[in-house]
Design a protein around this motif. Structure first.
Motif, PDB file in Angstrom:
ATOM      1  N   ASN A 148       0.828  -0.920  -0.107  1.00  0.00           N
ATOM      2  CA  ASN A 148      -0.379   0.322   0.116  1.00  0.00           C
ATOM      3  C   ASN A 148       0.805   1.196  -0.151  1.00  0.00           C
ATOM      4  O   ASN A 148       1.478   1.473   0.541  1.00  0.00           O
ATOM      5  CB  ASN A 148      -0.805  -0.002   1.157  1.00  0.00           C
ATOM      6  N   ARG A 198      10.617  -8.880  -1.003  1.00  0.00           N
ATOM      7  CA  ARG A 198      11.505  -7.378  -0.111  1.00  0.00           C
ATOM      8  C   ARG A 198      12.491  -7.221  -1.923  1.00  0.00           C
ATOM      9  O   ARG A 198      11.690  -5.627  -1.438  1.00  0.00           O
ATOM     10  CB  ARG A 198      12.347  -8.293   0.612  1.00  0.00           C
ATOM     11  N   ASP A 203      10.000   2.977   3.935  1.00  0.00           N
ATOM     12  CA  ASP A 203       8.543   2.637   5.322  1.00  0.00           C
ATOM     13  C   ASP A 203       7.396   3.544   5.204  1.00  0.00           C
ATOM     14  O   ASP A 203       6.742   3.732   5.963  1.00  0.00           O
ATOM     15  CB  ASP A 203       9.976   2.938   6.352  1.00  0.00           C
ATOM     16  N   LYS A 204       7.772   4.418   3.527  1.00  0.00           N
ATOM     17  CA  LYS A 204       5.471   4.100   4.023  1.00  0.00           C
ATOM     18  C   LYS A 204       5.381   3.384   2.927  1.00  0.00           C
ATOM     19  O   LYS A 204       3.084   3.730   3.302  1.00  0.00           O
ATOM     20  CB  LYS A 204       5.863   5.839   3.560  1.00  0.00           C
ATOM     21  N   ILE A 205       5.941   2.995   2.621  1.00  0.00           N
ATOM     22  CA  ILE A 205       5.392   1.526   2.189  1.00  0.00           C
ATOM     23  C   ILE A 205       4.387   0.676   2.970  1.00  0.00           C
ATOM     24  O   ILE A 205       5.518   0.176   3.929  1.00  0.00           O
ATOM     25  CB  ILE A 205       6.021   0.740   1.047  1.00  0.00           C
ATOM     26  N   ASN A 206       3.164   0.494   3.187  1.00  0.00           N
ATOM     27  CA  ASN A 206       2.687  -0.245   3.944  1.00  0.00           C
ATOM     28  C   ASN A 206       3.020  -1.917   3.009  1.00  0.00           C
ATOM     29  O   ASN A 206       2.597  -2.085   1.942  1.00  0.00           O
ATOM     30  CB  ASN A 206       1.388  -0.487   4.339  1.00  0.00           C
ATOM     31  N   THR A 207       3.293  -3.043   3.549  1.00  0.00           N
ATOM     32  CA  THR A 207       3.437  -4.193   2.565  1.00  0.00           C
ATOM     33  C   THR A 207       2.938  -5.294   4.012  1.00  0.00           C
ATOM     34  O   THR A 207       3.125  -4.946   5.248  1.00  0.00           O
ATOM     35  CB  THR A 207       5.277  -4.092   2.502  1.00  0.00           C
ATOM     36  N   ASP A 208       3.001  -6.273   3.222  1.00  0.00           N
ATOM     37  CA  ASP A 208       2.134  -7.862   3.612  1.00  0.00           C
ATOM     38  C   ASP A 208       2.534  -8.467   2.611  1.00  0.00           C
ATOM     39  O   ASP A 208       2.817  -9.055   1.863  1.00  0.00           O
ATOM     40  CB  ASP A 208       0.548  -8.262   3.839  1.00  0.00           C
ATOM     41  N   ILE A 209       4.105  -8.599   3.303  1.00  0.00           N
ATOM     42  CA  ILE A 209       5.118 -10.182   3.043  1.00  0.00           C
ATOM     43  C   ILE A 209       4.215 -11.775   2.927  1.00  0.00           C
ATOM     44  O   ILE A 209       4.453 -11.584   4.296  1.00  0.00           O
ATOM     45  CB  ILE A 209       6.104  -9.715   2.301  1.00  0.00           C
ATOM     46  N   VAL A 210       3.868 -12.346   2.301  1.00  0.00           N
ATOM     47  CA  VAL A 210       3.888 -14.229   3.354  1.00  0.00           C
ATOM     48  C   VAL A 210       4.499 -14.812   2.222  1.00  0.00           C
ATOM     49  O   VAL A 210       4.432 -14.995   1.199  1.00  0.00           O
ATOM     50  CB  VAL A 210       1.884 -13.798   2.584  1.00  0.00           C
ATOM     51  N   GLN A 237       8.884  -4.297  -2.963  1.00  0.00           N
ATOM     52  CA  GLN A 237       9.088  -3.414  -1.914  1.00  0.00           C
ATOM     53  C   GLN A 237      10.159  -2.299  -2.314  1.00  0.00           C
ATOM     54  O   GLN A 237      10.341  -1.200  -2.878  1.00  0.00           O
ATOM     55  CB  GLN A 237       9.348  -3.855  -1.034  1.00  0.00           C
ATOM     56  N   GLU A 238      11.330  -2.809  -2.086  1.00  0.00           N
ATOM     57  CA  GLU A 238      12.651  -2.061  -2.839  1.00  0.00           C
ATOM     58  C   GLU A 238      12.341  -1.167  -4.159  1.00  0.00           C
ATOM     59  O   GLU A 238      12.606  -0.129  -3.978  1.00  0.00           O
ATOM     60  CB  GLU A 238      13.904  -2.129  -2.115  1.00  0.00           C
ATOM     61  N   VAL A 241       8.223 -16.456   7.515  1.00  0.00           N
ATOM     62  CA  VAL A 241       6.607 -16.707   6.760  1.00  0.00           C
ATOM     63  C   VAL A 241       6.085 -15.586   6.669  1.00  0.00           C
ATOM     64  O   VAL A 241       5.225 -15.513   5.252  1.00  0.00           O
ATOM     65  CB  VAL A 241       5.907 -17.881   6.866  1.00  0.00           C
ATOM     66  N   THR A 242       5.820 -14.021   7.748  1.00  0.00           N
ATOM     67  CA  THR A 242       5.062 -13.336   6.839  1.00  0.00           C
ATOM     68  C   THR A 242       5.909 -12.271   7.405  1.00  0.00           C
ATOM     69  O   THR A 242       6.338 -12.336   8.053  1.00  0.00           O
ATOM     70  CB  THR A 242       3.785 -13.478   7.429  1.00  0.00           C
ATOM     71  N   GLU A 243       5.392 -10.846   6.749  1.00  0.00           N
ATOM     72  CA  GLU A 243       5.819  -9.913   7.169  1.00  0.00           C
ATOM     73  C   GLU A 243       5.445  -8.779   6.702  1.00  0.00           C
ATOM     74  O   GLU A 243       4.366  -8.464   5.596  1.00  0.00           O
ATOM     75  CB  GLU A 243       7.288  -9.460   6.169  1.00  0.00           C
ATOM     76  N   THR A 244       4.730  -8.219   7.785  1.00  0.00           N
ATOM     77  CA  THR A 244       3.859  -6.450   7.893  1.00  0.00           C
ATOM     78  C   THR A 244       4.624  -5.888   8.114  1.00  0.00           C
ATOM     79  O   THR A 244       4.713  -5.147   9.138  1.00  0.00           O
ATOM     80  CB  THR A 244       2.371  -7.384   8.410  1.00  0.00           C
ATOM     81  N   THR A 245       4.774  -4.701   7.127  1.00  0.00           N
ATOM     82  CA  THR A 245       4.673  -3.540   7.173  1.00  0.00           C
ATOM     83  C   THR A 245       3.392  -2.463   7.550  1.00  0.00           C
ATOM     84  O   THR A 245       2.910  -2.309   6.293  1.00  0.00           O
ATOM     85  CB  THR A 245       5.737  -3.324   7.028  1.00  0.00           C
ATOM     86  N   VAL A 246       3.832  -1.890   8.116  1.00  0.00           N
ATOM     87  CA  VAL A 246       1.758  -0.618   7.900  1.00  0.00           C
ATOM     88  C   VAL A 246       2.672   0.756   9.365  1.00  0.00           C
ATOM     89  O   VAL A 246       3.664   0.785  10.384  1.00  0.00           O
ATOM     90  CB  VAL A 246       1.415  -0.963   8.925  1.00  0.00           C
TER      91      VAL A 246
END
Lengths: 382, 594
Positions: free
Chosen positions: A60, A106, A121-128, A109-110, B382-387
């Motif tokens: 995001n 990752r 760090d302003k990008i909200n990420t959900d890495i699974v 993301q970069e 396995v997961t990583e969440t950055t908010v």
């Protein structure tokens, strides 16, 4: 449930009765149809599994001037996988790339941060990671199995095995319908969905338990009377708890609807939406099944019990005898109503009892089966 | 939890509703007071609401160690990771195990997520490395020319004296492996080298030439590397936790066969260390014991595996012939030197002890590190969440708005349907909300419970559950009224049945929440926890608030007379006049029950 709208007023006054149990075959049929549709939908369309199950990432971005297509291009170029980009209301972007490993995610993301010119760090990420979904799914199955076993044991103790069995069937029915709807509509399945599904377990049963509790109470001392068969009693207690069931369901659905439409709409997709959607669908299915499936099923099972068979025989014999006797004009039709236990109730019995339990009005005639008081209608007259 | 049958002695029985109400009000005041006294008036927010980074790590079995994933190992891993992330200079990072094989690491906003990710993702390795050079922990300001090892030794020797007694006493301590005639550490070493006085041997036996000698047997870096290492050592700063964390990260990343520079855990020294001589996996067991016979206080006893024992005997044999600091071996955990005892003799037989100035705690720590430090586990992220905090705040706001709207909808429905009774429901919902909120705040303080988005969701969903119980009870009362009772008996007679229904169905809800809590990982647990908590509170509220309140209200004229707006108007409930107060109950409803 469909009757809720136009019958609201009469339900309020407790005048309405409906022969759920007598018409169970219709509802079984409908449920089987829905279930088949769900299974077909599931096997043909399959579930739209979220990135949690395929591995991947959701990013995001903060407000950006970059267009969705540009962002998609960047994401696909850097990741080498198809990206889905949505523009959210406040000019932020939601970029979803599936089938990535955590490492690839990752890197993506970069790259995105760089190319879109936003701080990392302003990008909200959900890495699974790709194995995560399996983990969650496995745990969900384990949870489901454990819960079902425990709850069946509990219900078998608190009520009886037939009710436990019926509740289990209703539960599986709810889950099937919910999953089927997910397959048919194509909602995305995320861990939030799994949470929602698991929560339905408790909720669907909550409704069923409320109904069964009324049934257990209504069926107490059933063998000591000869006026009603078990099915009739079941239907009566179902009707008497109908208001409760509808109210509890509506009240449970309202906050979930708030979550789904307002909370979710506010944010676009997200955990809130995932959970509340599954809950919403499951709750509705749960309310349906507790009324139309669980109780009729209990009645069906119960009627196979020798004791209940004997009771049904006695009831029939008595009604036949009463008919033969040809008593007063008022009585016969009313007994007939008892026999069919149909919607006739609605029209004939405008007086109190529909929702409360057996109708005392038609009971009357104190000495008929030679026992006063308990286990049979009192002497109330109109 | 199942259906109590006899209803007379329920809390909130008709006897003293006022007292029960007072009781729960006092409890509420106490909770609120406690909340204010604790200084926190808002629940702790989870990473997904407050902003930050959250990792979920999954333990992998390494080949040949099928049973490595167990509670002890997981707990140790948590300890190590906790040290790592909090070593970043970050406060409030959380590391917790979840389920059997997962670890959740939550790092609040403002941290370098990338660095943190690298930190937690690497495997903790324990190893014994020979010490080549040692220096004080601070970064040396003047660029030292890559001096000879000998120079460094002098520095180090001086420094040693400044160091904690822990270090100072170590030479004699480790020698005790040979010197202690009793105790389990009595090993072949003792026999092999019985008369060695540790300090003496360290000083006299070895002259300068020894410096070269060790390099032959121990695989040491080539001369060029030595210079590079010296430079690295000079540049190394062990004075702050953050710099130590950085150093240990680099050190941990190095190969076992390479020499490294590393800091001591307490920052008191930095050292150049040779390649790993004994892997941590070579340690079979380590325990902290108190040595009473020799008055050495707390010592750490080591037992090596067969393989480890052999290597250990080898390396101690070599080290014992060296001069300080090269007679020391460093116990390196995760790139940091946990301890660096010196050796005076070859210790064979697979048993050894380390002594010298330990406290009970420090000996236990070391034993723990030695026992479990070499985790046979490695982890996958396995997961990583950055908010970012902005998004988290938005989500929280959306959740709260949704909750408020849901609540309003429920209230509208209740008022429309139950009229005056809705007041009771509202008051009960309010009590429930206050209890839930204060308990969440207090749990945040006491147990570190953090409200995450699913937990908010759970709380919203719980509005429905809570309201359900009132409906069950209200409908029960109305049923009783429909049977022709007046309100007061209806309230009392309706209660036992309503209570049973509420307990049974709440139990099922609670069971679902509990199962969900136990089997799930991560965010889901927050949801399950909230659901379970609110279900319990629902029971509390219905028993201790709603019921007594109903009892009290039943005495009010407004309700008792069945005012049209009370929600208990007999006419609207379908009771046909003339009303008679004492009708016999109808079949097949069992009158005993009430």
């Amino acid at each position: 449930m469909s009757k809720l709208g136009n019958l609201g007023a009469r339900l309020y006054r407790g005048e309405v009765g409906y022969d759920f149990v007598g018409k169970r075959m219709i509802w079984y049929g409908i449920s089987i149809l829905i279930t088949i549709t769900a299974i077909v939908g599931l096997s043909v369309r399959g579930l739209n599994m979220g990135i949690e199950f395929s591995g991947g990432a959701v990013f995001n971005t903060p407000k950006t001037a970059v267009s969705a297509t540009q962002a998609q291009h960047v994401a696909e170029e850097t990741s080498g996988h198809t990206a889905i980009v949505q523009k959210l209301g406040d000019r932020t972007l939601r970029i979803q790339v599936s089938e990535l490993t955590t490492e690839q995610s990752r890197a993506t993301q970069e790259a995105l941060a760089k190319k879109l010119d936003v701080p990392l760090d302003k990008i909200n990420t959900d890495i699974v990671g790709p194995s995560w979904g399996d983990q969650i799914a496995n745990k969900a199955w384990t949870g489901l199995a454990i819960f079902m076993i425990l709850v069946v044991i509990y219900l078998a103790i608190a009520f009886e095995w037939r009710m436990a069995l019926a509740a289990l069937v209703a539960l599986i029915h709810d889950l099937t319908i919910t999953v089927g709807i997910y397959a048919l509509v194509g909602f995305e399945v995320t861990p939030g969905t799994v949470i929602g599904l698991l929560t339905i377990l408790g909720y669907s049963l909550y409704d069923t338990v409320v109904v069964f509790d009324g049934l257990k109470e209504g069926a107490k001392d059933i063998t000591k009377q000869t006026r009603f068969t078990y099915s009739e009693i079941a239907n009566r207690s179902l009707n008497s708890t109908l208001v409760r069931s509808i109210n509890t369901t509506v009240v449970a659905l309202l906050p979930v609807a708030g979550l789904l439409f307002i909370g979710g709409g506010f944010l676009g997709a997200g955990m809130l939406n995932d959970i509340s959607l599954a809950l919403f669908v499951g709750l509705a299915a749960g309310a349906y099944s507790s009324i139309f499936i669980a109780t009729p099923l209990v009645a069906d099972l119960k009627e196979r019990d020798p004791q209940m068979k004997a009771l049904a025989k006695r009831v029939r014999a008595k009604r036949a005898a009463a008919a033969a006797k040809g008593e007063s004009g008022t009585e016969q039709p009313q007994d007939a109503v008892d026999g069919q236990d149909a919607e006739g109730d609605d029209e004939d019995d405008t007086a109190a009892a529909g929702v409360v339990g057996p109708r005392r009005q038609s009971a009357g005639r104190g000495g008929r089966d030679g026992r006063g008081g308990r286990g049979r209608p009192s002497g109330k007259r109109r | 939890m199942a259906a109590p049958k006899k209803g007379r002695r329920s809390p909130g029985g008709q006897g003293r509703p006022g007292r029960v109400l007072a009781l729960i009000l006092i409890a509420m005041v106490a909770l609120i007071g406690g909340m204010f006294a604790s200084g926190d008036t808002t629940p702790r927010l989870g990473i997904d609401l407050a902003g930050g980074t959250s990792f979920t790590l999954e333990a992998k079995n390494e080949p040949g160690k099928p049973n490595a994933i167990n509670k002890t190992n997981m707990d140790t891993a948590v300890g190590i990771m906790d040290r790592r992330v909090n070593g970043l200079g970050v406060s409030e990072s959380e590391v917790q195990t979840q389920g059997a094989k997962h670890i959740i690491v939550n790092i609040p906003k403002g941290t370098n997520a990338k660095q943190a990710r690298q930190q937690v993702g690497t495997t903790a390795k324990l190893g014994f490395r020979p010490v080549l050079t040692s220096a004080p922990g601070v970064k040396s300001p003047e660029p030292k020319p890559s001096a000879s090892v000998g120079d460094k030794d002098k520095d180090k020797a001086k420094d040693k004296d400044d160091k904690s007694k822990d270090d100072k006493t170590k030479p004699s301590g480790s020698s005790s492996a040979s010197a202690s005639p009793q105790g389990r550490a009595v090993t072949d070493a003792l026999k092999a080298n019985p008369a060695v006085d540790p300090s003496a041997s360290a000083k006299d036996g070895k002259a300068g030439s020894d410096k070269k000698d060790p390099k032959a047997p121990t695989p040491t870096p080539a001369p060029g590397d030595v210079a590079a290492l010296q430079k690295q050592l000079a540049a190394l700063d062990c004075s702050t936790p953050a710099s130590r964390a950085k150093a240990s990260e680099a050190a941990a990343a190095a190969k076992a066969s390479d020499p490294i520079v590393a800091c001591k855990t307490d920052g008191s020294a930095k050292e150049i260390l040779g390649p790993v001589a004994v892997e941590g996996t070579g340690v079979d067991k380590a325990s902290a014991v108190i040595d009473t016979q020799q008055g050495k206080g707390w010592i750490v006893q080591l037992k090596f595996t067969k393989d480890g024992a052999k290597k250990f005997a080898d390396v101690t044999g070599k080290l014992a012939t060296q001069q300080p600091p090269q007679n020391q071996f460093a116990i390196v955990l995760d790139g940091e030197v946990v301890s660096d005892p010196s050796v005076t003799s070859s210790i064979a037989g697979g048993q050894a002890e380390i002594s010298g100035g330990f406290t009970q705690e420090s000996s236990r720590d070391l034993a723990n590190v030695l026992s479990y430090g070499a985790l046979p586990l490695s982890f996958d992220v396995v997961t990583e969440t950055t908010v970012s905090p902005a998004l988290g705040g938005e989500q929280l706001r959306a959740g709260l708005i949704a909750g408020a709207i849901g609540l309003i909808l429920v209230i509208i429905y209740l008022v429309a349907y139950y009229r005056g009774l809705a007041l009771v429901a509202l008051a009960s919902l309010l009590v429930s909300a206050i209890l839930t909120y204060t308990i969440m705040v207090l749990l945040g303080i006491a147990l570190g419970f953090a409200l995450n988005l699913p937990a908010v969701c759970g709380a919203i969903v719980a509005i429905g559950i809570t309201a359900d119980s009132f409906i069950v009870y209200f409908e029960r009362i109305r049923d009783e009224i429909r049977e022709g009772r007046s309100l007061r008996p209806a309230v009392e007679r309706g209660w036992p049945r309503a209570r049973r229904t509420i307990l049974v169905s709440d139990f099922v809800s609670f069971l679902a929440a509990a199962v969900l809590f136990i089997v799930t990982v991560g965010k889901v647990q927050g949801f399950a926890f909230t659901l379970g908590l609110t279900t319990l509170l629902d029971v509390v509220v219905v028993f201790f608030f709603t019921k007594p309140l109903m009892t009290l209200l039943a005495r009010r004229k407004f309700f008792a007379s069945g005012h049209p707006w009370s929600g208990l108007d007999p006419k609207r409930l379908g009771v046909k006049p003339p009303l008679r107060a004492s009708r016999r109950p109808a079949a097949p409803v069992d009158p005993k029950e009430a």
